[in-house]
Design an enzyme around this catalytic site. Sequence first.
Site: not given
Ligand code: MRU
Length: 355
Positions: A205, A246
């Site tokens: 990501q 999260d």
């Molecule tokens: O697995 P993902 O790509 O959904 O994980 C996203 C994250 O860990 C982000 O840092 C988190 O959701 C915050 S988004 C503002």
Amino acid sequence: MSEKKADYSSLAQTLSWKDGVLTLIDQTLLPVEVKFEEQKSIEQVWDSIKKLKVRGAPAIGIAGAYGLLYGVKDKTDLSREAFLRELRKSAEYLDTSRPTAVNLSWALKRMVSVAENMKESTAAEMYAALEKEAVTIHDEDRAICRNIGLNGKVLIKDGMGVLTHCNAGSLATSELGTATAPMYLAHEDGVRFRVYADETRPLLQGARLTSWELQQSGIDVTLITDNMAAFIMSKKLIDLAIVGCDRVAANGDTANKIGTMGVAILAQHFNLPLYIACPSSTIDFETESGDDIVIEERDPEEVTFFGARRTGPEGIKVRNPAFDVTPHELIAGFITEKGIIYPPFKENLKKVFGE
Ligand code: MRU
């Protein structure tokens, strides 16, 4: 605080809702292709969340709220009770798509309670109110991210290096992101700083999304692999780290993308502050500490393959936790829409956000 309204048209809108249709950028294809995908059913929305076509805690909350509408849009001729039953069933179903980000269940609960509180209404009236609520959740997120940016931008000063992990950017929210909001607003103010984006194995990501969106907006961004962060810090190129989250437990322990705890431990070693950018919807007072946070385990093939290429032997044992929990002692502060919250977190989070 700056009142200047910026033009964020270069930032891609991850989600949009128009004429009863949810459209998402398929984030799995970035940065090679920007493809908008219309969602046609609640099952498709579930699948898009599960497969990370839409991802990031606030964005999956917003997608969940819109997705719920697909579950009940053909049920408006039902009785109030039957409509509520269908609504709760759809919410439970969507909530199974991903377990760690609390924003999904938060948004679904908020939607269901809107309908439950309409004691004398028809199903059609409830549906109309639900659509309005989903749009409100989306709009509120825009304002929340902006306030996170306004509150956090003071941390970023001329000449600084900022490390971030995963993508807590515009792609993960409605507009400015959470961890990236202070960056976008500091940049708009003319502050000259560098961002180091961890690539964020296994799904990249940081590489595919964060470095892409920051580059598009003209921010000085350098992509590094996760295992380079210690080296870059040792060279005094980083002054602070800002990441998203999260789920924040009541004591401040914070679940975020796998690898965040490693960044936190490194930051402590090099005496650098780690800030968590955090909308209040990500704080879960019902979860006492990080030990109680459910960590999503994902498909082993995300680890044994790099894109289409196999990189681990067939039949190898694999662990693939998608998140880890950073203990609150390693966190300097939470950058929220209501200001920066400093320790002691249990008391101060409750004071600012508790009922
Ligand atoms: O697995 P993902 O790509 O959904 O994980 C996203 C994250 O860990 C982000 O840092 C988190 O959701 C915050 S988004 C503002």
